[in-house]
Design an enzyme around this catalytic site. Structure first.
Site, short mmCIF file in Angstrom:
data_model
loop_
_atom_site.label_atom_id
_atom_site.label_comp_id
_atom_site.label_asym_id
_atom_site.label_seq_id
_atom_site.Cartn_x
_atom_site.Cartn_y
_atom_site.Cartn_z
N HIS A 84 0.86 -1.26 -0.03
CA HIS A 84 -0.06 0.03 0.08
C HIS A 84 0.87 1.30 -0.08
O HIS A 84 0.20 2.31 -0.19
CB HIS A 84 -0.93 -0.07 1.34
CG HIS A 84 -2.02 -0.98 1.20
ND1 HIS A 84 -2.67 -1.42 0.40
CD2 HIS A 84 -2.36 -1.94 2.22
CE1 HIS A 84 -3.66 -2.31 0.66
NE2 HIS A 84 -3.18 -2.82 1.93
N ASP A 116 -4.04 -12.86 5.22
CA ASP A 116 -5.35 -12.10 5.72
C ASP A 116 -6.48 -12.74 5.11
O ASP A 116 -7.64 -12.29 5.55
CB ASP A 116 -5.26 -10.67 5.98
CG ASP A 116 -4.90 -9.97 4.48
OD1 ASP A 116 -4.54 -10.50 3.35
OD2 ASP A 116 -4.92 -8.69 4.59
N HIS A 176 -6.47 -7.43 0.67
CA HIS A 176 -6.57 -6.02 0.29
C HIS A 176 -5.86 -5.66 -1.27
O HIS A 176 -4.86 -6.30 -1.34
CB HIS A 176 -6.05 -5.30 1.10
CG HIS A 176 -6.67 -5.25 2.67
ND1 HIS A 176 -6.06 -6.28 3.49
CD2 HIS A 176 -7.68 -4.61 3.38
CE1 HIS A 176 -6.94 -6.35 4.61
NE2 HIS A 176 -7.53 -5.07 4.44
#
Length: 375
Positions: free
Chosen positions: A133, A252, A171
């Site tokens: 990110h 995750d 994500h």
């Protein structure tokens, strides 16, 4: 060509925490290191101590002002309102902590080194990497630096012309997409939970022609990920014929993660790790997300076993169980009564199920779009 897979790690991750309340308060890389050693899978000759990237190396993608702000934040253990507003350091997601520069710079140094180690081919594992990110001038989503971008630049510098980046974190890899959107020599494939932060990577977003984004609904199971692997990831990477593959293997997306809502077992990750291994001469596997210490440690240790070709035992030896029994997960319901198999095994029970029509449809759409791309 490297004679054997190499594991890049560091003792800096042991005891380093973003703070007692932050999702990254849990040990992750140190657990994978300790488990791998307890199982006899990490001899001295396979372990490489990660260097800390120097500012000049980080400037390959990050701005000098931002790198300097990270160093200043570590020295002062605080930031001004101006720095917080500009660089997003000292926020709830990206707090100031004692190793705020050294820790991410070590992870980035490992990924940059991996590009050099892979100059003539081989397999490298840097579980501390995968901070996908980070943006050039600001922290983002727990990520202060973007080591996947730096790794890909390093791979390119050391001879890899075409790079496939595959991301199976829950994500979307918004920072990597910002780094390589529109680059014809990069293929980016991201499988991520729909409507989960950062809420980017929509199905229609092709990253300037470089990317295939597959947002998936809550509850993604092993059977659905197997279809995604066989019908989208593997044929597209094979079509692209990369010189190097970078896999971001965030932990995750498994059922027990506290921040996402997918329903994978760690088998799904290991199967992708194994399937991609022979599709390019250079293979770099990174960590990423994952906020349950048991599920992350078990999954990432299994990644290393998969890269080595090691059989995963049905029951762990006492030394490995001791590593897992020593973990705690305070402040979360998952840590109150952890099930016994989190201590005694690495492998989850497979979480199979029906493949929903939306998975078939979205995979078919992306494959067709890939086939119809301008050449």
């Amino acid at each position: 060509m490297l004679e054997r897979p190499l594991f890049i790690g560091s003792e800096i991750y042991r005891g380093s925490s973003y703070g007692g309340w932050h999702p990254l308060r849990v040990p992750r890389v140190s657990t994978a290191m300790d488990l791998s050693r307890a199982l006899g899978w990490l001899p001295r000759e396979a372990f490489v101590t990660s260097p800390r990237a120097k500012p000049a190396a980080l400037h390959a993608w990050h701005t000098p002002a931002y790198v300097a702000a990270l160093q200043a934040a570590e020295a002062a253990l605080q930031v001004s309102d101006t720095v917080r507003a500009r660089h997003h350091i000292g926020t709830v997601s990206n707090p100031v902590f004692p190793e705020i520069f050294r820790r991410p710079a070590t992870a980035a140094g490992g990924s940059i080194l991996a590009g050099e180690l892979l100059a003539r081919g081989g397999v490298v594992y840097n579980p501390a990497g995968g901070t996908h990110h980070g943006m050039p001038d600001r922290a983002n989503g727990f990520c202060y630096l973007n080591d996947p971008v730096l790794a890909m630049l390093s791979l390119r510098h050391h001879g890899a012309r075409r790079i496939a980046y595959v991301d199976i974190d829950a994500h979307h890899c918004d920072g990597v997409a910002a780094g390589f959107a529109g680059d014809p020599a990069v293929l980016m494939i991201s499988v991520h939970e729909e409507n989960l932060w950062p809420r980017t990577g929509e199905l229609c977003d092709d990253a300037g022609g470089s990317g295939l984004n597959l947002p998936v609904s809550r509850g993604l199971n092993d059977s659905e990920m197997a279809h995604i692997r066989e019908a989208l990831i593997l044929p597209t990477v094979a079509d692209f014929a990369p010189d190097a593959i970078v896999l971001q293997c965030g932990a995750d997306a498994v059922t027990e993660d506290p921040l996402a809502h997918l329903d994978l077992s760690n088998n799904a990750h290991w199967q992708i790790v194994a399937a991609l291994k022979g599709l390019a001469p250079r293979y770099l596997v990174l960590g990423g997300g994952g906020y349950n210490p048991w599920s992350v440690g078990r999954l990432w240790t299994g990644v290393w076993a998969t890269l080595l070709g090691q059989d995963i035992p049905e029951r762990l030896p006492d030394a490995a169980q001791d590593v897992l029994r020593a973990l705690t997960f305070t402040g979360h319901r998952l840590g109150r009564n952890p099930p016994e198999h989190w201590f005694t095994s690495l492998r989850d029970i497979p979480r199979t199920g029906p493949v929903r029509s939306e998975i078939f449809d979205r995979v078919a759409y992306l494959r067709q779009r890939w086939k119809n791309r301008p050449l």
